[in-house]
Design an enzyme around this catalytic site. Sequence first.
Site, PDB file in Angstrom:
ATOM      1  N   HIS A 198       0.822  -1.209   0.000  1.00 46.47           N
ATOM      2  CA  HIS A 198       0.000   0.000   0.000  1.00 46.47           C
ATOM      3  C   HIS A 198       0.859   1.264   0.000  1.00 46.47           C
ATOM      4  O   HIS A 198       2.019   1.250   0.425  1.00 46.47           O
ATOM      5  CB  HIS A 198      -0.940  -0.001   1.203  1.00 46.47           C
ATOM      6  CG  HIS A 198      -2.047  -0.991   1.082  1.00 46.47           C
ATOM      7  ND1 HIS A 198      -2.967  -1.210   2.078  1.00 46.47           N
ATOM      8  CD2 HIS A 198      -2.398  -1.829   0.071  1.00 46.47           C
ATOM      9  CE1 HIS A 198      -3.836  -2.131   1.698  1.00 46.47           C
ATOM     10  NE2 HIS A 198      -3.497  -2.526   0.481  1.00 46.47           N
ATOM     11  N   GLU A 234       0.842   3.974   1.805  1.00 50.36           N
ATOM     12  CA  GLU A 234       1.321   4.458   3.098  1.00 50.36           C
ATOM     13  C   GLU A 234       2.588   3.719   3.524  1.00 50.36           C
ATOM     14  O   GLU A 234       3.563   4.329   3.958  1.00 50.36           O
ATOM     15  CB  GLU A 234       0.251   4.277   4.189  1.00 50.36           C
ATOM     16  CG  GLU A 234      -1.085   4.897   3.875  1.00 50.36           C
ATOM     17  CD  GLU A 234      -2.069   3.955   3.207  1.00 50.36           C
ATOM     18  OE1 GLU A 234      -3.256   4.008   3.568  1.00 50.36           O
ATOM     19  OE2 GLU A 234      -1.667   3.171   2.329  1.00 50.36           O
ATOM     20  N   CYS A 276      -5.743   1.153   5.808  1.00 50.35           N
ATOM     21  CA  CYS A 276      -6.197  -0.131   6.329  1.00 50.35           C
ATOM     22  C   CYS A 276      -5.519  -0.400   7.681  1.00 50.35           C
ATOM     23  O   CYS A 276      -4.615   0.328   8.087  1.00 50.35           O
ATOM     24  CB  CYS A 276      -5.863  -1.251   5.338  1.00 50.35           C
ATOM     25  SG  CYS A 276      -4.109  -1.676   5.272  1.00 50.35           S
ATOM     26  N   CYS A 307      -1.633  -0.863   7.472  1.00 45.25           N
ATOM     27  CA  CYS A 307      -0.917   0.405   7.311  1.00 45.25           C
ATOM     28  C   CYS A 307      -1.010   1.236   8.588  1.00 45.25           C
ATOM     29  O   CYS A 307      -0.058   1.927   8.945  1.00 45.25           O
ATOM     30  CB  CYS A 307      -1.454   1.180   6.112  1.00 45.25           C
ATOM     31  SG  CYS A 307      -0.962   0.427   4.540  1.00 45.25           S
TER      32      CYS A 307
END
Length: 159
Positions: free
Chosen positions: A77, A79, A103, A106
Amino acid sequence: MKRKDYISWDEYFMGVSLLSGMRSKDPNTQVGACIVSEDNKILSMGYNGFPLGCSDEDFPWEREGEMLDAKYAYVTHSELNAILNYRGGSLQGAKLYVSLFPCNECAKAIIQSGIRTVIYDDDKYADSPASIASRKMFDAAGVVYRRYKRTGRRIEMEL
């Protein structure tokens, strides 16, 4: 007299996040992130994609199917990519601008890295267990999060 129509810090950093997300090769979701110091300096950026050395041609972009046949087992992801891309030491006290609410996985990395503020644009999975868990962890860890307030400003660039 200085001009008055310059973009705000929030517009600037969310714009960088959205632009970063445009680098993603994911056919469904393009998420970008921008980490900013307390004094508004860009520290790192990231977007969702496969890890280095994992070809975009060899790994699946599908959303459905068995674990090993769908993207979720492989995609990093935005992040986490932004956190891992940072080469300057501590992120303690930093802000994260991200185009989609983080999420739970993260959120763990955000908390552990010392980021204290999350500004997100979209929260389309707000009722999902992952987003609920993220908010629960952010609240417990004292990470401030808020939705970006869109201004409706349009910015056009020729590249």
